[in-house]
Design an enzyme around this catalytic site. Structure first.
Site, PDB file in Angstrom:
ATOM      1  N   THR A 177      34.287  72.685  26.059  1.00  0.00           N
ATOM      2  CA  THR A 177      34.900  73.974  25.724  1.00  0.00           C
ATOM      3  C   THR A 177      34.467  74.476  24.345  1.00  0.00           C
ATOM      4  O   THR A 177      34.342  75.673  24.123  1.00  0.00           O
ATOM      5  CB  THR A 177      36.437  73.837  25.781  1.00  0.00           C
ATOM      6  OG1 THR A 177      36.785  73.473  27.109  1.00  0.00           O
ATOM      7  CG2 THR A 177      37.138  75.122  25.430  1.00  0.00           C
ATOM      8  N   THR A 236      36.707  67.822  25.846  1.00  0.00           N
ATOM      9  CA  THR A 236      37.843  66.984  25.463  1.00  0.00           C
ATOM     10  C   THR A 236      38.290  66.026  26.571  1.00  0.00           C
ATOM     11  O   THR A 236      38.877  64.990  26.282  1.00  0.00           O
ATOM     12  CB  THR A 236      39.052  67.856  25.068  1.00  0.00           C
ATOM     13  OG1 THR A 236      39.387  68.695  26.171  1.00  0.00           O
ATOM     14  CG2 THR A 236      38.752  68.691  23.856  1.00  0.00           C
ATOM     15  N   ASP A 237      37.984  66.368  27.819  1.00  0.00           N
ATOM     16  CA  ASP A 237      38.554  65.578  28.925  1.00  0.00           C
ATOM     17  C   ASP A 237      38.181  64.097  28.858  1.00  0.00           C
ATOM     18  O   ASP A 237      39.005  63.231  29.124  1.00  0.00           O
ATOM     19  CB  ASP A 237      38.088  66.124  30.284  1.00  0.00           C
ATOM     20  CG  ASP A 237      38.756  67.438  30.632  1.00  0.00           C
ATOM     21  OD1 ASP A 237      39.609  67.899  29.846  1.00  0.00           O
ATOM     22  OD2 ASP A 237      38.440  68.007  31.691  1.00  0.00           O
ATOM     23  N   LYS A 260      43.739  61.574  25.182  1.00  0.00           N
ATOM     24  CA  LYS A 260      44.134  62.972  25.402  1.00  0.00           C
ATOM     25  C   LYS A 260      45.461  62.924  26.135  1.00  0.00           C
ATOM     26  O   LYS A 260      45.536  62.434  27.259  1.00  0.00           O
ATOM     27  CB  LYS A 260      43.065  63.701  26.219  1.00  0.00           C
ATOM     28  CG  LYS A 260      43.401  65.169  26.464  1.00  0.00           C
ATOM     29  CD  LYS A 260      42.245  65.921  27.110  1.00  0.00           C
ATOM     30  CE  LYS A 260      42.641  67.360  27.374  1.00  0.00           C
ATOM     31  NZ  LYS A 260      41.561  68.192  27.873  1.00  0.00           N
TER      32      LYS A 260
HETATM   33  N1  ASP Z   1      36.651  70.198  31.058  1.00  0.00           N
HETATM   34  C1  ASP Z   1      36.275  70.424  29.697  1.00  0.00           C
HETATM   35  C2  ASP Z   1      35.438  69.247  29.241  1.00  0.00           C
HETATM   36  O1  ASP Z   1      35.940  68.190  29.049  1.00  0.00           O
HETATM   37  C3  ASP Z   1      37.472  70.622  28.840  1.00  0.00           C
HETATM   38  C4  ASP Z   1      37.215  70.715  27.361  1.00  0.00           C
HETATM   39  O2  ASP Z   1      36.134  70.716  26.863  1.00  0.00           O
HETATM   40  O3  ASP Z   1      38.184  70.826  26.640  1.00  0.00           O
HETATM   41  O4  ASP Z   1      34.272  69.418  29.059  1.00  0.00           O
END
Ligand code: ASP
Length: 413
Positions: free
Chosen positions: A83, A159-160, A236
């Site tokens: 993201t 973040t995932d 997370k």
């Molecule tokens: N689905 C995304 C990822 O992990 C979410 C994010 O970046 O926050 O790449």
């Protein structure tokens, strides 16, 4: 009005403001609200007003040449996607990874006050697509940058699965400089985006004395500070909040004040230059993390054994349990040379299989207690040990190699 325009919509006395998204239903207008959620409104029953014509991107823009400033340390930014490198695609309404590391730097001028940067795109993916071989390439890329003279590394990442990457790098690298992983929960074209603050705090951590693999993300829902989490101790814990990341079974390494850029530390940590760079970038990908649920079939374990998996981490209940009918599977795996490590679904606390009969039977069958490790950290550690120190799996799974285990857990975490 067109896709991407910001509008206000009044419906039944309530006013909504947001950006126009594609709508699949005739006569309905869909807008993305500031909190990131989409709502659909019956156009005939709503009063709409244009607030602002669509801008290509509110904050991100194309690469511009970066100012090199005398006296600032050299930091490398490796981008992998997520993201933090994304914006809303007004064609589909979805968030997609579109920016490289150098575009991220161009978009956040504050970064240039902290360091001089060299940037590389390693991947442009959402982190759910990460895999063991990508972690290996990333570890090697970090090592190349350090060998080229980088005084700190920033990895921009989704973040995932950021905590898996952080754990993998923690085992694969002994680093003399900070390696900081950063992402954002909300893309940069949303008013509530956490992208710039997280990036600025990450850069501050990257030039600090904390020479460990860490994750730097919002510490609270407001814009006061970011927490610096040890790469083997972080999870997370929320799908969408900006302060989703929490250190588990340990306080964070420290925090970065966004305004003053001062770092306060809460833990003993490895100092800059304390070790020479060492890279052991091998992983055994054929390992499984299996969550035990009440009544689930013991055949699940047999599946992994029959498919020639090399190691299994169990996410057991409470202190580290599975039902009695799973114990034969643990015994079979162990006898066939497949280590079975037990962790807990509780996430917080320590495995102790000596309290109840079930636990004792599991130990007798060969289960290895995963101490106070997070399940995903145990998984990545098992991958690393099987690839590098296969004869020592049983003993090393229970010893800290990269801060992932502590022998006493403070009650406050
Ligand atoms: N689905 C995304 C990822 O992990 C979410 C994010 O970046 O926050 O790449």
């Amino acid at each position: 009005m067109d896709l991407g325009d910001r509008i206000s919509v009044e419906r039944d006395g309530t006013c909504y403001e947001g950006v126009i998204m594609p709508s699949r239903r005739e006569g309905y207008v869909v807008i993305k609200l500031n909190n990131g959620y989409n709502i659909g409104l019956d156009a005939a029953k709503s009063r709409m007003q244009l607030v602002q014509k669509r801008q290509e991107s509110l904050t991100m823009h194309k690469d511009r040449p970066l100012q090199k400033k005398e006296g600032l340390p050299q930091v490398s930014i490796l981008s992998t996607g997520g993201t933090i490198a994304s914006k809303v695609d007004y064609r589909t309404g979805a968030v997609t990874s579109q920016f490289s590391a150098s575009e991220i730097i161009s978009a956040i001028p504050e970064l240039e006050e902290i360091a001089n940067y060299r940037s590389r795109v390693i991947y442009q993916i959402l982190s759910e697509n990460m895999r063991a071989e990508y972690w290996i390439k990333l570890a090697n890329s970090v090592a190349e940058e350090i060998n080229e003279g980088a005084k700190g590394i920033i990895i921009t990442h989704g973040t995932d699965t950021m905590m898996y990457t952080a754990a993998a790098l923690s085992f694969m690298l002994k680093t003399p400089v900070p390696v900081v992983i950063v992402g954002s929960q909300r893309s940069s074209d949303r008013p509530s985006s956490d992208a710039s603050m997280n990036a600025v705090c990450a850069a501050t951590a990257a030039i600090s004395d904390i020479a460990e693999v860490s994750i730097v993300m919002h510490g609270t829902t407001s814009d006061g500070y970011c927490s610096i989490h040890r790469g083997t101790r972080v999870r997370k814990m929320h799908t969408s909040r900006r302060d989703a990341f929490q250190s588990m079974n340990q306080q964070p390494l420290g925090k970065v004040d966004y305004l003053t850029r001062k770092i306060e530390t809460f833990q003993a940590y490895r100092h800059r230059g304390e070790v020479d760079l060492e890279v052991t970038a091998n992983l055994e990908p054929k390992c499984a993390l299996v969550k035990y649920t009440p009544g689930s079939s013991p055949e699940i374990l047999n599946y992994y054994i029959d498919k020639s998996y090399r190691g299994i981490v169990l996410e057991g209940t409470g202190l580290g349990h599975v039902a009695s009918d799973w114990i034969a599977g643990i015994k079979r795996a162990t006898e066939e040379g497949i280590p079975v490590v037990v962790t807990s679904q509780c996430l917080r606390g320590r495995i102790c299989d000596l309290v109840y009969d079930t636990g004792r039977d599991m130990l007798a069958a060969g289960a290895i207690q995963g101490e106070d490790m997070l399940p995903e950290v145990a998984l990545v550690k098992l991958m690393w040990l099987l690839a590098n120190r296969p004869d020592e799996v049983r003993s090393l799974m229970r010893k800290p190699l990269s801060g992932e285990i502590s022998y006493s857990t403070p009650i406050t975490v």
